[in-house]
Design a protein around this motif. Structure first.
Motif, PDB file in Angstrom:
ATOM      1  N   SER A  27       0.813  -1.220   0.000  1.00 48.93           N
ATOM      2  CA  SER A  27       0.000   0.000   0.000  1.00 48.93           C
ATOM      3  C   SER A  27       0.847   1.270   0.000  1.00 48.93           C
ATOM      4  O   SER A  27       0.330   2.359  -0.257  1.00 48.93           O
ATOM      5  N   LEU A  28       2.161   1.128   0.271  1.00 46.84           N
ATOM      6  CA  LEU A  28       3.054   2.289   0.204  1.00 46.84           C
ATOM      7  C   LEU A  28       3.693   2.455  -1.174  1.00 46.84           C
ATOM      8  O   LEU A  28       4.488   3.386  -1.375  1.00 46.84           O
ATOM      9  N   ASN A  29       3.352   1.599  -2.128  1.00 46.26           N
ATOM     10  CA  ASN A  29       3.967   1.704  -3.458  1.00 46.26           C
ATOM     11  C   ASN A  29       3.800   3.086  -4.088  1.00 46.26           C
ATOM     12  O   ASN A  29       4.748   3.610  -4.688  1.00 46.26           O
ATOM     13  N   PRO A  30       2.622   3.736  -3.995  1.00 47.41           N
ATOM     14  CA  PRO A  30       2.510   5.083  -4.581  1.00 47.41           C
ATOM     15  C   PRO A  30       3.437   6.093  -3.918  1.00 47.41           C
ATOM     16  O   PRO A  30       3.923   7.019  -4.579  1.00 47.41           O
ATOM     17  N   ILE A  31       3.696   5.901  -2.640  1.00 47.37           N
ATOM     18  CA  ILE A  31       4.582   6.814  -1.923  1.00 47.37           C
ATOM     19  C   ILE A  31       6.014   6.619  -2.409  1.00 47.37           C
ATOM     20  O   ILE A  31       6.735   7.585  -2.701  1.00 47.37           O
ATOM     21  N   PHE A  32       6.442   5.364  -2.525  1.00 47.65           N
ATOM     22  CA  PHE A  32       7.810   5.117  -2.986  1.00 47.65           C
ATOM     23  C   PHE A  32       7.971   5.445  -4.465  1.00 47.65           C
ATOM     24  O   PHE A  32       9.070   5.806  -4.903  1.00 47.65           O
ATOM     25  N   LYS A  33       6.907   5.370  -5.234  1.00 47.73           N
ATOM     26  CA  LYS A  33       6.966   5.826  -6.622  1.00 47.73           C
ATOM     27  C   LYS A  33       7.299   7.317  -6.662  1.00 47.73           C
ATOM     28  O   LYS A  33       8.133   7.765  -7.467  1.00 47.73           O
ATOM     29  N   SER A  34       6.681   8.090  -5.771  1.00 45.93           N
ATOM     30  CA  SER A  34       6.998   9.514  -5.683  1.00 45.93           C
ATOM     31  C   SER A  34       8.447   9.722  -5.247  1.00 45.93           C
ATOM     32  O   SER A  34       9.154  10.583  -5.793  1.00 45.93           O
ATOM     33  N   ILE A  35       8.894   8.954  -4.283  1.00 41.51           N
ATOM     34  CA  ILE A  35      10.272   9.098  -3.808  1.00 41.51           C
ATOM     35  C   ILE A  35      11.267   8.802  -4.918  1.00 41.51           C
ATOM     36  O   ILE A  35      12.201   9.576  -5.174  1.00 41.51           O
ATOM     37  N   PHE A  36      11.070   7.669  -5.618  1.00 41.27           N
ATOM     38  CA  PHE A  36      12.048   7.220  -6.606  1.00 41.27           C
ATOM     39  C   PHE A  36      11.976   8.002  -7.914  1.00 41.27           C
ATOM     40  O   PHE A  36      13.007   8.219  -8.565  1.00 41.27           O
ATOM     41  N   GLU A  37      10.790   8.440  -8.316  1.00 40.65           N
ATOM     42  CA  GLU A  37      10.629   9.060  -9.633  1.00 40.65           C
ATOM     43  C   GLU A  37      10.527  10.581  -9.583  1.00 40.65           C
ATOM     44  O   GLU A  37      10.691  11.235 -10.619  1.00 40.65           O
ATOM     45  N   GLU A  38      10.267  11.156  -8.405  1.00 42.86           N
ATOM     46  CA  GLU A  38      10.107  12.605  -8.298  1.00 42.86           C
ATOM     47  C   GLU A  38      11.159  13.227  -7.379  1.00 42.86           C
ATOM     48  O   GLU A  38      11.874  14.149  -7.773  1.00 42.86           O
ATOM     49  N   PHE A  39      11.249  12.702  -6.171  1.00 45.59           N
ATOM     50  CA  PHE A  39      12.142  13.286  -5.173  1.00 45.59           C
ATOM     51  C   PHE A  39      13.614  13.018  -5.481  1.00 45.59           C
ATOM     52  O   PHE A  39      14.436  13.943  -5.516  1.00 45.59           O
ATOM     53  N   ILE A  40      13.980  11.764  -5.733  1.00 47.03           N
ATOM     54  CA  ILE A  40      15.381  11.409  -5.960  1.00 47.03           C
ATOM     55  C   ILE A  40      15.962  12.137  -7.176  1.00 47.03           C
ATOM     56  O   ILE A  40      17.077  12.673  -7.101  1.00 47.03           O
ATOM     57  N   PRO A  41      15.258  12.188  -8.330  1.00 44.82           N
ATOM     58  CA  PRO A  41      15.821  12.950  -9.457  1.00 44.82           C
ATOM     59  C   PRO A  41      16.063  14.422  -9.126  1.00 44.82           C
ATOM     60  O   PRO A  41      17.027  15.021  -9.618  1.00 44.82           O
ATOM     61  N   MET A  42      15.205  14.999  -8.294  1.00 42.95           N
ATOM     62  CA  MET A  42      15.424  16.375  -7.874  1.00 42.95           C
ATOM     63  C   MET A  42      16.703  16.486  -7.051  1.00 42.95           C
ATOM     64  O   MET A  42      17.526  17.391  -7.274  1.00 42.95           O
ATOM     65  N   VAL A  43      16.900  15.583  -6.104  1.00 44.92           N
ATOM     66  CA  VAL A  43      18.103  15.621  -5.272  1.00 44.92           C
ATOM     67  C   VAL A  43      19.350  15.449  -6.135  1.00 44.92           C
ATOM     68  O   VAL A  43      20.371  16.115  -5.910  1.00 44.92           O
ATOM     69  N   MET A  84       6.004  16.107 -10.992  1.00 47.32           N
ATOM     70  CA  MET A  84       5.058  15.949  -9.899  1.00 47.32           C
ATOM     71  C   MET A  84       3.778  15.396 -10.516  1.00 47.32           C
ATOM     72  O   MET A  84       3.116  16.085 -11.286  1.00 47.32           O
ATOM     73  N   GLY A  85       3.495  14.134 -10.207  1.00 42.59           N
ATOM     74  CA  GLY A  85       2.324  13.507 -10.813  1.00 42.59           C
ATOM     75  C   GLY A  85       2.430  13.388 -12.320  1.00 42.59           C
ATOM     76  O   GLY A  85       1.422  13.463 -13.030  1.00 42.59           O
ATOM     77  N   GLY A  86       3.639  13.206 -12.841  1.00 37.37           N
ATOM     78  CA  GLY A  86       3.841  13.046 -14.275  1.00 37.37           C
ATOM     79  C   GLY A  86       3.965  14.350 -15.042  1.00 37.37           C
ATOM     80  O   GLY A  86       4.202  14.336 -16.249  1.00 37.37           O
ATOM     81  N   LYS A  87       3.840  15.486 -14.369  1.00 38.58           N
ATOM     82  CA  LYS A  87       3.954  16.783 -15.036  1.00 38.58           C
ATOM     83  C   LYS A  87       5.238  17.474 -14.579  1.00 38.58           C
ATOM     84  O   LYS A  87       5.685  17.284 -13.449  1.00 38.58           O
ATOM     85  N   PRO A  88       5.832  18.292 -15.435  1.00 36.38           N
ATOM     86  CA  PRO A  88       7.053  18.998 -15.019  1.00 36.38           C
ATOM     87  C   PRO A  88       6.789  19.899 -13.821  1.00 36.38           C
ATOM     88  O   PRO A  88       5.734  20.531 -13.727  1.00 36.38           O
ATOM     89  N   PHE A  89       7.750  19.930 -12.917  1.00 39.21           N
ATOM     90  CA  PHE A  89       7.649  20.790 -11.739  1.00 39.21           C
ATOM     91  C   PHE A  89       8.999  21.431 -11.503  1.00 39.21           C
ATOM     92  O   PHE A  89       9.997  20.749 -11.292  1.00 39.21           O
ATOM     93  N   LYS A  90       9.019  22.762 -11.561  1.00 40.28           N
ATOM     94  CA  LYS A  90      10.259  23.518 -11.404  1.00 40.28           C
ATOM     95  C   LYS A  90      10.267  24.188 -10.035  1.00 40.28           C
ATOM     96  O   LYS A  90       9.254  24.730  -9.593  1.00 40.28           O
ATOM     97  N   ARG A  91      11.410  24.137  -9.389  1.00 41.42           N
ATOM     98  CA  ARG A  91      11.540  24.766  -8.079  1.00 41.42           C
ATOM     99  C   ARG A  91      12.998  25.103  -7.811  1.00 41.42           C
ATOM    100  O   ARG A  91      13.898  24.676  -8.554  1.00 41.42           O
ATOM    101  N   GLY A  92      13.228  25.875  -6.754  1.00 36.88           N
ATOM    102  CA  GLY A  92      14.583  26.223  -6.381  1.00 36.88           C
ATOM    103  C   GLY A  92      15.366  25.009  -5.915  1.00 36.88           C
ATOM    104  O   GLY A  92      14.813  24.069  -5.328  1.00 36.88           O
ATOM    105  N   ALA A  93      16.665  25.040  -6.195  1.00 37.07           N
ATOM    106  CA  ALA A  93      17.555  23.961  -5.771  1.00 37.07           C
ATOM    107  C   ALA A  93      18.093  24.285  -4.382  1.00 37.07           C
ATOM    108  O   ALA A  93      18.919  25.182  -4.223  1.00 37.07           O
ATOM    109  N   LEU A  94      17.626  23.578  -3.388  1.00 45.60           N
ATOM    110  CA  LEU A  94      18.035  23.821  -2.004  1.00 45.60           C
ATOM    111  C   LEU A  94      19.022  22.731  -1.588  1.00 45.60           C
ATOM    112  O   LEU A  94      18.644  21.564  -1.447  1.00 45.60           O
ATOM    113  N   PRO A  95      20.279  23.070  -1.390  1.00 44.61           N
ATOM    114  CA  PRO A  95      21.295  22.037  -1.132  1.00 44.61           C
ATOM    115  C   PRO A  95      21.106  21.282   0.171  1.00 44.61           C
ATOM    116  O   PRO A  95      21.712  20.229   0.359  1.00 44.61           O
TER     117      PRO A  95
END
Length: 376
Positions: free
Chosen positions: A253-269, A300-311
């Motif tokens: 049931s956490l698969n959608p959460i880890f999908k966000s982590i692996f496909e959205e959050f990690i590429p940003m980092v 974010m949800g399959g759409k481009p999301f631009k934001r500041g790069a916070l180290p």
């Protein structure tokens, strides 16, 4: 004589909620002390290097600023009710969940607070009373205007611009629905008691989405299982003797959460890491980086999301990778096997610079291995 910790913060603060729920869970003696103007701009800034909250003052007189370091400190001294799972996959997963909760949700929390005017009355009341507790109401209201102006000014900084509102709104509904379905099955993220990931996630829920009038009414209360989890997190000590899932299981049931982590959050980092590396190559190592070092684009949800790069988020991801690096070989194998199931084993090879925390930002202390090889 009882040893009491003092947590300086506000209920409306993102990270105060995380620290407060954690201290309640650990059942250590503590008091929450609202930060006034003098304490914030003078005492805390002198002790930690930044006018920031929350800050924990220990019985021995130490001042600890970051919530992850607050947790590390308390865990090292108070061993009951540990928040870090003692099995490798759950331990690694919980560090990822904490980083995601701390860093990825910030735009959502700020968007749902500052773009819905009905929320401001509560902020004005709480912030004004805290900053100038002795003053008449009109001066308290005036005092609240300064942090409000500063925070509103940061909205574009983290990607909160009109052309991205729909993206954030759609993602928020999708993710809150996913969390609601998960909490219908389990009381916490990894079982019957909270772990590190729950405290990462509660930051955005305690002070922002679950307390500000608009998101509380429109987003949290209609999702009864998510709302029930939030109520449990406000008084988590009663669950301290419960168990996490057996066999080092991560629930599907956490698969959608880890999908966000692996496909959205990690590429940003990863992109932020590259910018931090470039900055260090140009300016030298051990230099304190600006809080923002450019812009990155993720999804974010399959759409481009631009934001500041916070180290700062590099430091949070570094904590997760260090967790893996210190494991026994057999435990590393288990983590890799789990990551392979999500096509995410590559995150263990992120080419991030080594960083050291410096108040609200970081300094690069070593270039990534690939860049050091090129330099050689």
């Amino acid at each position: 004589m009882r040893q009491t910790y003092t947590l300086y913060g506000w209920h409306l603060s993102y990270f105060t909620g995380k620290a407060l729920c954690y201290l309640r869970y650990k059942q250590v003696d503590h008091v929450l002390k609202a930060v006034n103007l003098f304490t914030l701009t003078r005492t805390i800034k002198k002790k930690t290097g930044a006018a920031v909250m929350p800050v924990l003052k220990t019985p021995s007189g130490e001042w600890i600023q970051d919530t992850s370091e607050i947790i590390d400190y308390i865990e090292s001294l108070h061993h009951m009710n540990p928040v870090t799972p003692n099995t490798p996959v759950q331990e690694f997963a919980s560090t990822l969940l904490e980083a995601w909760g701390d860093e990825w949700w910030v735009p959502i929390a700020m968007h749902t607070r500052w773009n819905y005017p009905e929320n401001f009355a509560l902020f004005e009341q709480d912030a004004g009373k805290a900053l100038l507790p002795w003053a008449p109401r009109f001066l308290q209201n005036k005092a609240a205007q300064r942090p409000a102006k500063m925070l509103r000014g940061m909205l574009p900084f983290v990607g909160i611009v009109p052309e991205q509102y729909n993206t954030m709104n759609e993602w928020t509904v999708h993710m809150l629905d996913a969390l609601n379905r998960h909490f219908e099955q389990l009381p916490f993220l990894l079982g019957e008691r909270p772990s590190l990931g729950d405290f990462g996630l509660v930051g955005t829920m305690y002070g922002h989405l679950g307390r500000d009038p608009w998101p509380k009414r429109e987003l949290i209360e209609p999702r009864t299982h998510l709302n029930a989890w939030l109520e449990r997190m406000k008084n988590p000590a009663v669950h301290a003797d419960k168990l996490l899932l057996g066999n080092d299981e991560i629930p599907a049931s956490l698969n959608p959460i880890f999908k966000s982590i692996f496909e959205e959050f990690i590429p940003m980092v990863a992109q932020v890491g590259e910018l931090a590396t470039q900055h260090a190559q140009q300016n030298g190592l051990n230099q304190r980086l600006p809080r923002r070092i450019g812009e990155v684009t993720t999804t974010m949800g399959g759409k481009p999301f631009k934001r500041g790069a916070l180290p700062y988020m590099i430091w949070m991801m570094q904590r997760a990778l260090d967790c893996y690096a210190h494991m026994a070989d057999s435990d590393k194998h288990d983590v890799r096997t789990w990551l392979k199931q999500h096509n995410a084993e590559h995150i263990l090879r992120l080419n991030l610079p080594r960083v050291e925390r410096r108040a609200l930002t970081v300094a690069v202390t070593a270039l990534p291995p690939k860049h050091m090889e090129k330099a050689a």
